[in-house]
Scaffold this motif. Structure first.
Motif, PDB file in Angstrom:
ATOM      1  N   ILE A  93      38.409  46.476  43.431  1.00  0.00           N
ATOM      2  CA  ILE A  93      38.310  45.065  43.020  1.00  0.00           C
ATOM      3  C   ILE A  93      39.713  44.487  42.879  1.00  0.00           C
ATOM      4  N   GLY A  94      40.634  45.246  42.321  1.00  0.00           N
ATOM      5  CA  GLY A  94      41.994  44.774  42.155  1.00  0.00           C
ATOM      6  C   GLY A  94      42.712  44.514  43.467  1.00  0.00           C
ATOM      7  N   ASN A  95      42.283  45.176  44.531  1.00  0.00           N
ATOM      8  CA  ASN A  95      42.927  45.020  45.836  1.00  0.00           C
ATOM      9  C   ASN A  95      42.199  44.060  46.770  1.00  0.00           C
ATOM     10  N   ASN A  96      41.095  43.484  46.334  1.00  0.00           N
ATOM     11  CA  ASN A  96      40.315  42.598  47.195  1.00  0.00           C
ATOM     12  C   ASN A  96      40.307  41.193  46.582  1.00  0.00           C
ATOM     13  N   PRO A  97      40.897  40.205  47.271  1.00  0.00           N
ATOM     14  CA  PRO A  97      40.977  38.854  46.685  1.00  0.00           C
ATOM     15  C   PRO A  97      39.616  38.235  46.372  1.00  0.00           C
ATOM     16  N   ALA A  98      38.629  38.439  47.224  1.00  0.00           N
ATOM     17  CA  ALA A  98      37.308  37.854  46.963  1.00  0.00           C
ATOM     18  C   ALA A  98      36.666  38.491  45.737  1.00  0.00           C
ATOM     19  N   ALA A  99      36.764  39.797  45.638  1.00  0.00           N
ATOM     20  CA  ALA A  99      36.200  40.493  44.474  1.00  0.00           C
ATOM     21  C   ALA A  99      36.960  40.125  43.211  1.00  0.00           C
ATOM     22  N   LEU A 100      38.263  39.973  43.325  1.00  0.00           N
ATOM     23  CA  LEU A 100      39.070  39.602  42.168  1.00  0.00           C
ATOM     24  C   LEU A 100      38.739  38.192  41.691  1.00  0.00           C
ATOM     25  N   ALA A 101      38.417  37.298  42.611  1.00  0.00           N
ATOM     26  CA  ALA A 101      38.009  35.943  42.218  1.00  0.00           C
ATOM     27  C   ALA A 101      36.710  35.983  41.416  1.00  0.00           C
ATOM     28  N   HIS A 102      35.747  36.810  41.858  1.00  0.00           N
ATOM     29  CA  HIS A 102      34.499  36.977  41.092  1.00  0.00           C
ATOM     30  C   HIS A 102      34.808  37.572  39.717  1.00  0.00           C
ATOM     31  N   ALA A 103      35.708  38.543  39.678  1.00  0.00           N
ATOM     32  CA  ALA A 103      36.055  39.193  38.408  1.00  0.00           C
ATOM     33  C   ALA A 103      36.698  38.204  37.441  1.00  0.00           C
ATOM     34  N   ARG A 104      37.572  37.355  37.943  1.00  0.00           N
ATOM     35  CA  ARG A 104      38.216  36.354  37.081  1.00  0.00           C
ATOM     36  C   ARG A 104      37.193  35.400  36.475  1.00  0.00           C
ATOM     37  N   ALA A 105      36.115  35.156  37.222  1.00  0.00           N
ATOM     38  CA  ALA A 105      35.060  34.266  36.729  1.00  0.00           C
ATOM     39  C   ALA A 105      34.052  35.019  35.854  1.00  0.00           C
ATOM     40  N   GLY A 106      34.256  36.338  35.668  1.00  0.00           N
ATOM     41  CA  GLY A 106      33.355  37.126  34.834  1.00  0.00           C
ATOM     42  C   GLY A 106      32.080  37.555  35.538  1.00  0.00           C
ATOM     43  N   ARG A 107      32.043  37.443  36.848  1.00  0.00           N
ATOM     44  CA  ARG A 107      30.872  37.854  37.627  1.00  0.00           C
ATOM     45  C   ARG A 107      31.106  39.267  38.174  1.00  0.00           C
ATOM     46  N   TRP A 108      30.959  40.250  37.293  1.00  0.00           N
ATOM     47  CA  TRP A 108      31.269  41.635  37.637  1.00  0.00           C
ATOM     48  C   TRP A 108      30.303  42.206  38.640  1.00  0.00           C
ATOM     49  N   TYR A 109      29.034  41.860  38.540  1.00  0.00           N
ATOM     50  CA  TYR A 109      28.043  42.374  39.482  1.00  0.00           C
ATOM     51  C   TYR A 109      28.385  41.920  40.896  1.00  0.00           C
ATOM     52  N   GLU A 110      28.765  40.655  41.052  1.00  0.00           N
ATOM     53  CA  GLU A 110      29.136  40.132  42.365  1.00  0.00           C
ATOM     54  C   GLU A 110      30.440  40.761  42.848  1.00  0.00           C
ATOM     55  N   ALA A 111      31.388  40.966  41.940  1.00  0.00           N
ATOM     56  CA  ALA A 111      32.661  41.592  42.309  1.00  0.00           C
ATOM     57  C   ALA A 111      32.433  43.008  42.826  1.00  0.00           C
ATOM     58  N   THR A 121      25.678  50.358  34.953  1.00  0.00           N
ATOM     59  CA  THR A 121      25.965  48.992  35.389  1.00  0.00           C
ATOM     60  C   THR A 121      26.160  48.059  34.193  1.00  0.00           C
ATOM     61  N   ARG A 122      25.392  48.269  33.106  1.00  0.00           N
ATOM     62  CA  ARG A 122      25.546  47.419  31.917  1.00  0.00           C
ATOM     63  C   ARG A 122      26.942  47.534  31.313  1.00  0.00           C
ATOM     64  N   HIS A 123      27.516  48.718  31.362  1.00  0.00           N
ATOM     65  CA  HIS A 123      28.824  48.928  30.736  1.00  0.00           C
ATOM     66  C   HIS A 123      29.982  48.824  31.727  1.00  0.00           C
ATOM     67  N   LEU A 124      29.680  48.735  33.012  1.00  0.00           N
ATOM     68  CA  LEU A 124      30.727  48.677  34.021  1.00  0.00           C
ATOM     69  C   LEU A 124      31.593  47.431  33.869  1.00  0.00           C
ATOM     70  N   GLY A 125      30.991  46.290  33.636  1.00  0.00           N
ATOM     71  CA  GLY A 125      31.751  45.048  33.495  1.00  0.00           C
ATOM     72  C   GLY A 125      32.767  45.117  32.370  1.00  0.00           C
ATOM     73  N   GLN A 126      32.369  45.670  31.231  1.00  0.00           N
ATOM     74  CA  GLN A 126      33.285  45.787  30.096  1.00  0.00           C
ATOM     75  C   GLN A 126      34.450  46.712  30.434  1.00  0.00           C
ATOM     76  N   GLU A 127      34.143  47.813  31.075  1.00  0.00           N
ATOM     77  CA  GLU A 127      35.188  48.776  31.425  1.00  0.00           C
ATOM     78  C   GLU A 127      36.142  48.196  32.465  1.00  0.00           C
ATOM     79  N   LEU A 128      35.604  47.487  33.448  1.00  0.00           N
ATOM     80  CA  LEU A 128      36.458  46.876  34.470  1.00  0.00           C
ATOM     81  C   LEU A 128      37.311  45.764  33.869  1.00  0.00           C
TER      82      LEU A 128
END
Length: 148
Positions: A54-72, A109-116
């Motif tokens: 996710i850190g190396n992919n701009p599209a995934a990082l954009a989802h992560a910045r918006a808090g959309r971890w599942y999409e990232a 998956t429930r805890h993945l977003g918090q860890e990421l």
């Protein structure tokens, strides 16, 4: 009195023999320790893969910045497939068929977003940087009239 003393000694000896015959009952649960020793590195590897990718992919990082971890994770999920497969297969082996898939789509998956979010926090915060240099697209200052 001798009978009572003999009975107490026999009872204590029987308890000692039982404890010696079943050391698992006296020791902490070795099965839980074994599960933890097997599963923890596999879960860590999958989470590490998600964080790095996710850190190396701009599209995934954009989802992560918006808090959309599942999409990232969905953008880059196929890249972490070997790690996820290893984790789910180990769960299936330890807990029975289908347990790995249920764990991945549920608890993991429930805890993945918090860890990421914790791991990628430096990449997710935007930083304002001041620059004293003029912008390249700004106008060039006019030369004074008296100079050649």
């Amino acid at each position: 009195m001798r009978v009572l003393l003999y009975g107490a000694i026999c009872t204590l000896a029987a308890l000692e023999l039982t404890a010696a015959a079943h050391p698992a009952a006296a020791a902490p649960n070795p099965r839980a320790e074994h599960r933890r020793a097997v599963l923890t590195p596999l879960e860590q590897a999958a989470t590490d893969c998600f964080a790095e990718t996710i850190g190396n992919n701009p599209a995934a990082l954009a989802h992560a910045r918006a808090g959309r971890w599942y999409e990232a994770a969905g953008v880059i999920g196929f890249l972490c497939r070997p790690e996820v497969d290893a984790m789910t297969k180990a769960r299936d082996h330890l807990d029975g068929r289908g347990a790995g898939g249920r764990y991945f789509t549920g608890t993991y998956t429930r805890h993945l977003g918090q860890e990421l979010a914790r791991r990628l926090e430096p990449l997710l915060t935007t930083k304002a940087v001041a620059n004293a240099e003029p912008r390249a697209d700004s106008e060039v200052p006019a030369a004074p009239a008296g100079e050649p």
